[in-house]
Write a protein that holds these residues in place. Structure first.
Motif, PDB file in Angstrom:
ATOM      1  N   CYS A  37       0.832  -1.206   0.000  1.00 34.69           N
ATOM      2  CA  CYS A  37       0.000   0.000   0.000  1.00 34.69           C
ATOM      3  C   CYS A  37       0.866   1.255   0.000  1.00 34.69           C
ATOM      4  N   HIS A  38       1.989   1.211   0.692  1.00 35.44           N
ATOM      5  CA  HIS A  38       2.881   2.367   0.738  1.00 35.44           C
ATOM      6  C   HIS A  38       3.482   2.641  -0.645  1.00 35.44           C
ATOM      7  N   LYS A  39       3.902   1.591  -1.354  1.00 38.58           N
ATOM      8  CA  LYS A  39       4.446   1.757  -2.696  1.00 38.58           C
ATOM      9  C   LYS A  39       3.389   2.314  -3.646  1.00 38.58           C
ATOM     10  N   GLU A  40       2.153   1.812  -3.541  1.00 37.22           N
ATOM     11  CA  GLU A  40       1.072   2.319  -4.388  1.00 37.22           C
ATOM     12  C   GLU A  40       0.804   3.795  -4.107  1.00 37.22           C
ATOM     13  N   MET A  41       0.849   4.195  -2.846  1.00 35.12           N
ATOM     14  CA  MET A  41       0.610   5.588  -2.494  1.00 35.12           C
ATOM     15  C   MET A  41       1.722   6.478  -3.058  1.00 35.12           C
ATOM     16  N   ILE A  42       2.972   6.039  -2.939  1.00 33.80           N
ATOM     17  CA  ILE A  42       4.099   6.799  -3.466  1.00 33.80           C
ATOM     18  C   ILE A  42       3.974   6.933  -4.985  1.00 33.80           C
ATOM     19  N   LEU A  43       3.599   5.848  -5.667  1.00 31.33           N
ATOM     20  CA  LEU A  43       3.445   5.870  -7.113  1.00 31.33           C
ATOM     21  C   LEU A  43       2.348   6.841  -7.538  1.00 31.33           C
ATOM     22  N   LYS A  44       1.232   6.850  -6.821  1.00 36.01           N
ATOM     23  CA  LYS A  44       0.142   7.774  -7.131  1.00 36.01           C
ATOM     24  C   LYS A  44       0.571   9.220  -6.933  1.00 36.01           C
ATOM     25  N   GLN A  45       1.365   9.471  -5.915  1.00 36.24           N
ATOM     26  CA  GLN A  45       1.857  10.829  -5.686  1.00 36.24           C
ATOM     27  C   GLN A  45       2.785  11.265  -6.813  1.00 36.24           C
ATOM     28  N   GLU A  46       3.667  10.367  -7.269  1.00 39.39           N
ATOM     29  CA  GLU A  46       4.571  10.685  -8.368  1.00 39.39           C
ATOM     30  C   GLU A  46       3.792  10.949  -9.652  1.00 39.39           C
ATOM     31  N   GLN A  47       2.755  10.148  -9.899  1.00 37.80           N
ATOM     32  CA  GLN A  47       1.932  10.347 -11.088  1.00 37.80           C
ATOM     33  C   GLN A  47       1.215  11.691 -11.022  1.00 37.80           C
ATOM     34  N   ALA A  48       0.725  12.048  -9.861  1.00 40.86           N
ATOM     35  CA  ALA A  48       0.017  13.313  -9.711  1.00 40.86           C
ATOM     36  C   ALA A  48       0.971  14.483  -9.953  1.00 40.86           C
ATOM     37  N   LYS A  49       2.199  14.393  -9.436  1.00 32.74           N
ATOM     38  CA  LYS A  49       3.180  15.452  -9.660  1.00 32.74           C
ATOM     39  C   LYS A  49       3.524  15.576 -11.139  1.00 32.74           C
ATOM     40  N   PHE A  50       3.727  14.447 -11.793  1.00 25.23           N
ATOM     41  CA  PHE A  50       4.067  14.456 -13.213  1.00 25.23           C
ATOM     42  C   PHE A  50       2.911  15.004 -14.042  1.00 25.23           C
ATOM     43  N   ALA A  51       1.687  14.593 -13.724  1.00 25.56           N
ATOM     44  CA  ALA A  51       0.527  15.081 -14.461  1.00 25.56           C
ATOM     45  C   ALA A  51       0.352  16.578 -14.259  1.00 25.56           C
ATOM     46  N   ALA A  52       0.573  17.050 -13.041  1.00 26.66           N
ATOM     47  CA  ALA A  52       0.440  18.477 -12.779  1.00 26.66           C
ATOM     48  C   ALA A  52       1.481  19.267 -13.545  1.00 26.66           C
ATOM     49  N   SER A  53       2.719  18.783 -13.586  1.00 29.48           N
ATOM     50  CA  SER A  53       3.765  19.505 -14.324  1.00 29.48           C
ATOM     51  C   SER A  53       3.497  19.447 -15.823  1.00 29.48           C
ATOM     52  N   SER A  54       3.003  18.328 -16.328  1.00 33.56           N
ATOM     53  CA  SER A  54       2.684  18.214 -17.747  1.00 33.56           C
ATOM     54  C   SER A  54       1.547  19.158 -18.107  1.00 33.56           C
ATOM     55  N   PHE A  55       0.527  19.188 -17.270  1.00 35.97           N
ATOM     56  CA  PHE A  55      -0.620  20.061 -17.524  1.00 35.97           C
ATOM     57  C   PHE A  55      -0.181  21.518 -17.485  1.00 35.97           C
TER      58      PHE A  55
END
Length: 171
Positions: A37-55
């Motif tokens: 669950c911790h790895k999944e949470m970290i991955l979701k946070q990284e995806q959110a950061k990347f999506a925000a920077s891309s947007f």
């Protein structure tokens, strides 16, 4: 009984379950989550950061971004979800005016040339250039115009060149 206090180790009273209720035990180092669950949470946070920077890059119109962000995005295996983009075109624009070739249009299902049965990936290509189902794959079943006899003769002729001995002078 002074041994645990001397080493600085204090045993917790009860094991802590994961806060996501997945059934595994969590730890304080992973914010009371199990490792999965911790790895999944970290991955979701990284995806959110990347999506925000891309947007943010798309909105600002700048095509250049920080190289560190691009490299970190490549290093992380990100499973992306396809986003549906709606494009509004002018009503006067048709397929013929856009200059699309018939090859670019979506092709229908792949079918047998003889019986029009859907064959998909299991179709058989014949030497005549057509695609056939399992019943019509043989040349006598689909009236194949390919001349197998002359093709065989040419293959034999290429594989076995004519060898002629030189004439010898008689003494």
């Amino acid at each position: 009984m002074e041994a645990p206090n001397e080493t600085g180790y204090q045993a917790s009273e009860a094991p802590i379950l994961c806060i996501n209720n997945c059934g595994f035990f969590g730890s304080a180092a992973t914010m009371n989550m199990c490792s999965k669950c911790h790895k999944e949470m970290i991955l979701k946070q990284e995806q959110a950061k990347f999506a925000a920077s891309s947007f943010e890059n798309i909105v600002n119109g700048s095509s250049s971004s920080n190289e560190k962000e691009v490299l970190s995005a490549k290093a992380i295996d990100i499973q992306t979800v396809p986003v549906e983009v709606k494009v509004i075109s002018a009503p006067a624009a048709t397929d013929s005016t856009l200059g699309e070739s018939p090859e670019m249009k979506a092709k229908g299902p792949i079918r047998c040339t003889t019986c029009r049965k859907r064959v998909g990936l299991t179709g058989f290509h014949c030497r005549c250039g057509n695609l056939f189902c399992g019943l019509h794959r043989y040349s006598d079943k689909h009236e194949c115009p390919f001349d197998y006899q002359s093709a065989g003769r040419e293959a034999i002729a290429k594989a076995n060149p004519v060898v002629k001995a030189e004439k010898l002078d008689k003494i």
